[in-house]
Scaffold this motif. Structure first.
Motif, PDB file in Angstrom:
ATOM      1  N   THR A   1      -4.647   9.638  -4.985  1.00 18.52           N
ATOM      2  CA  THR A   1      -4.961   9.260  -6.360  1.00 18.52           C
ATOM      3  C   THR A   1      -5.617  10.448  -7.046  1.00 18.52           C
ATOM      4  OG1 THR A   1      -5.350   6.985  -5.660  1.00 18.52           O
ATOM      5  CG2 THR A   1      -6.245   7.622  -7.785  1.00 18.52           C
ATOM      6  N   GLU A   2      -5.273  10.662  -8.293  1.00 17.86           N
ATOM      7  CA  GLU A   2      -5.929  11.713  -9.055  1.00 17.86           C
ATOM      8  C   GLU A   2      -7.016  11.099  -9.918  1.00 17.86           C
ATOM      9  OE1 GLU A   2      -3.183  14.173 -11.140  1.00 17.86           O
ATOM     10  OE2 GLU A   2      -2.179  14.775  -9.299  1.00 17.86           O
TER      11      GLU A   2
ATOM     12  N   THR B   1     -10.995   6.910 -10.955  1.00 16.48           N
ATOM     13  CA  THR B   1      -9.769   7.193 -11.692  1.00 16.48           C
ATOM     14  C   THR B   1     -10.145   7.513 -13.137  1.00 16.48           C
ATOM     15  OG1 THR B   1      -9.451   4.901 -12.371  1.00 16.48           O
ATOM     16  CG2 THR B   1      -8.466   5.570 -10.253  1.00 16.48           C
TER      17      THR B   1
ATOM     18  N   GLU C   1      -8.355  14.985  -6.313  1.00 21.40           N
ATOM     19  CA  GLU C   1      -7.447  13.986  -5.778  1.00 21.40           C
ATOM     20  C   GLU C   1      -8.179  13.347  -4.612  1.00 21.40           C
ATOM     21  OE1 GLU C   1      -4.040  16.493  -4.709  1.00 21.40           O
ATOM     22  OE2 GLU C   1      -4.555  16.142  -2.623  1.00 21.40           O
TER      23      GLU C   1
ATOM     24  N   GLY D   1      -8.123   9.898  -1.564  1.00 21.92           N
ATOM     25  CA  GLY D   1      -7.389   8.877  -0.831  1.00 21.92           C
ATOM     26  C   GLY D   1      -7.883   8.850   0.601  1.00 21.92           C
TER      27      GLY D   1
END
Length: 106
Positions: free
Chosen positions: A2-3, A73, A99, A101
């Motif tokens: 995820t960015e 996010t 980023e 995760g």
């Protein structure tokens, strides 16, 4: 993957908002928004934008510096900062593009 952003807030243990420590208030709001996690760290010493020294030494035990960090996010960032603005909170922060995760997605 995820960015998003790594947001870090800087405050002191003695700073309060709505009858609780400010960092705790931010954590509670982040949880209500569904942000996945946050880490609160208390430092031994530091100084703020006003040049005032803060530490956890004997004579200043109530005012050690604190750092609150969370990966968010872009949407979560917008929601959290809109909420803080609506409460007229002024807190120093940094924001870095990241980023994030897990190393092994199931």
């Amino acid at each position: 993957m995820t960015e998003g952003f790594l947001i870090t807030f800087f405050t002191q243990r003695s700073r309060e908002y709505e009858d609780r420590p400010l960092a705790r208030w931010i954590i509670d709001q982040a949880m209500k928004l569904g942000i996945r996690g946050a880490t609160l760290s208390t430092a031994q010493e530091g100084f703020g934008h006003d040049g005032r020294y803060h530490s956890d030494e004997y004579f200043d035990m109530q005012d050690p510096p604190q750092r609150l960090t969370m990966a968010v996010t872009e949407k979560e960032y917008g929601q959290l900062f809109a909420l803080m603005k609506s409460h007229d909170l002024k807190v120093f922060y940094t924001k870095e593009e990241i980023e994030f995760g897990f190393t092994s997605e199931e």
